[in-house]
Design a protein around this motif. Structure first.
Motif, PDB file in Angstrom:
ATOM      1  N   TRP A   1       2.582 -14.579  54.974  1.00 34.41           N
ATOM      2  CA  TRP A   1       3.737 -14.351  54.094  1.00 34.41           C
ATOM      3  C   TRP A   1       4.597 -13.198  54.587  1.00 34.41           C
TER       4      TRP A   1
ATOM      5  N   LEU B   1       3.586 -22.083  52.339  1.00 35.15           N
ATOM      6  CA  LEU B   1       2.558 -21.684  53.292  1.00 35.15           C
ATOM      7  C   LEU B   1       1.344 -22.585  53.090  1.00 35.15           C
TER       8      LEU B   1
ATOM      9  N   ARG C   1      -3.424 -15.298  55.098  1.00 31.95           N
ATOM     10  CA  ARG C   1      -2.344 -15.755  54.219  1.00 31.95           C
ATOM     11  C   ARG C   1      -1.376 -14.615  53.916  1.00 31.95           C
TER      12      ARG C   1
ATOM     13  N   ALA D   1       3.082 -21.524  58.032  1.00 29.11           N
ATOM     14  CA  ALA D   1       4.114 -21.197  57.049  1.00 29.11           C
ATOM     15  C   ALA D   1       5.426 -21.844  57.460  1.00 29.11           C
TER      16      ALA D   1
END
Length: 279
Positions: free
Chosen positions: A15, A128, A11, A121
C-alpha cells in the motif's frame, strides 16, 4: 515461517508503494526510454519497498531480486539464499507513462525458487491482491474491505476470454493468437493487471511467449501465486512449474496462466501451435 504474518507486512509495504506510484503518476520523469523504460516512479517505489522489507527481513537471511537493482547486486548473494524477495516496483511502465491506469506493483517471497507469499497492487483502481501458500487469494481496498477471490469455472474453449498485451506482441505471438481456439480477447497492460482480471473473473487465460527477449522473474512470481491460490494454474507450456531465482532471470519459452479448469488441454494446444509456427 509464519506466512500470514509476513503477508501482513508485505501488504502494508504494498500500500505504501502504491501510494507513491499514484502520487508520482501526476508528475514524473522518464529516466530511461526505449522498450524497457524507467521512470522516477519506478526508482522511488523500489527504494521504498527495499528499505521497508530490509528493515524487517535481514539481508543476511533473505535475498533480494528487484528489477531496478538486480544488475548492481552480485547474483551469488541471492542464489545462495533459500528465501528471496522478488520485486517489480512498477509492472507496466509504458502504461504508467501513457496514463492508461493499467500498471501494477509486485512483491513476492520465494522459497527455493517457488513463491509462498505474494502481493499484486493495482494502484490506479485502489486494489491490492494478496496470497499465501495454501491460504487463498484475497483482494482489499484502502478503506479496509477485504474478501477472497476465485477464478472462473469456465471449461469450454468457446466460453473463455484471453487477456493479452497491447504492446508486447511479436510476429510469433500474433500467429499463435490467430490460431488459438480461444477467440474472445481483452487487452490489458501489465501482467499484474491481467492476472487480477482472471481472479476477478473478467478473463480466464493469459499466455506469454518469449521472442528476442523474455519476461523476467519479477513479472511472474507474485502474479503466479495470486492466480494459483485463487484456483488457477500457472505453468510452462509443458505443464512444469515455473522456477524463479536462477542465474538467468529471464523466463524463456512459453508460459500459460489459466482459471485451471482445462489447463492441460490449453497447454497442449499452445505447444502444438508453437511447434507448427516454428517449423
Amino acid at each position: 515461517m509464519n506466512f500470514e504474518g509476513i503477508c501482513a507486512i508485505a501488504r502494508r509495504v504494498g500500500w505504501g508503494a502504491a501510494n507513491i506510484l499514484v502520487e508520482q503518476s501526476r508528475n514524473f520523469e522518464v529516466e530511461k526510454s526505449g522498450d524497457s523504460p524507467v521512470t522516477s516512479a519506478d526508482i522511488a517505489a523500489n527504494s521504498y519497498i527495499l528499505e521497508k522489507l530490509q528493515s524487517v527481513f535481514d539481508p543476511q537471511t533473505f535475498g533480494y531480486l528487484s528489477e531496478e537493482t538486480y544488475q548492481s547486486e552480485p547474483a551469488e548473494v541471492r542464489l545462495s539464499r533459500s528465501w528471496v524477495w522478488i520485486i517489480d516496483p512498477l509492472d507496466g511502465t509504458k502504461d504508467f507513462i501513457n496514463r492508461t491506469g493499467e500498471y501494477a506493483l509486485h512483491i513476492a517471497l520465494a522459497y527455493q525458487g517457488r513463491p509462498v507469499v505474494a502481493i499484486v497492487a493495482c494502484p490506479a483502481v485502489g486494489k491490492l491482491y494478496s496470497a499465501t501458500l495454501n491460504g487463498g487469494t484475497w483482494v482489499e481496498t484502502q478503506n479496509g474491505d477485504r474478501h477472497p477471490v476465485k477464478a472462473s469455472d469456465k471449461s469450454n474453449f468457446e466460453d473463455l476470454t484471453v487477456v493479452a498485451s497491447r504492446s508486447h506482441r511479436d510476429v510469433r505471438f500474433n500467429q499463435l493468437m490467430e490460431q488459438f481456439p480461444v477467440k474472445q480477447q481483452r487487452q490489458i497492460g501489465s501482467v499484474g493487471c491481467k492476472i487480477a482480471a482472471i481472479v476477478e473473473q473478467q478473463a480466464d487465460l493469459y499466455l506469454s511467449l518469449s521472442g528476442k527477449s523474455a519476461a523476467k522473474d519479477w513479472d511472474f512470481a507474485a502474479p503466479e501465486l495470486i492466480l494459483t491460490e485463487a484456483g488457477g494454474q500457472f505453468t510452462y507450456f509443458d505443464q512444469s512449474p515455473v522456477q524463479y531465482n536462477r542465474q538467468d532471470v529471464s523466463q524463456w519459452g512459453g508460459i500459460l496462466a489459466s482459471n485451471g479448469k482445462i489447463h492441460r488441454q490449453l497447454c497442449e494446444t499452445a505447444t502444438d501451435l508453437v511447434a507448427k509456427i516454428d517449423q
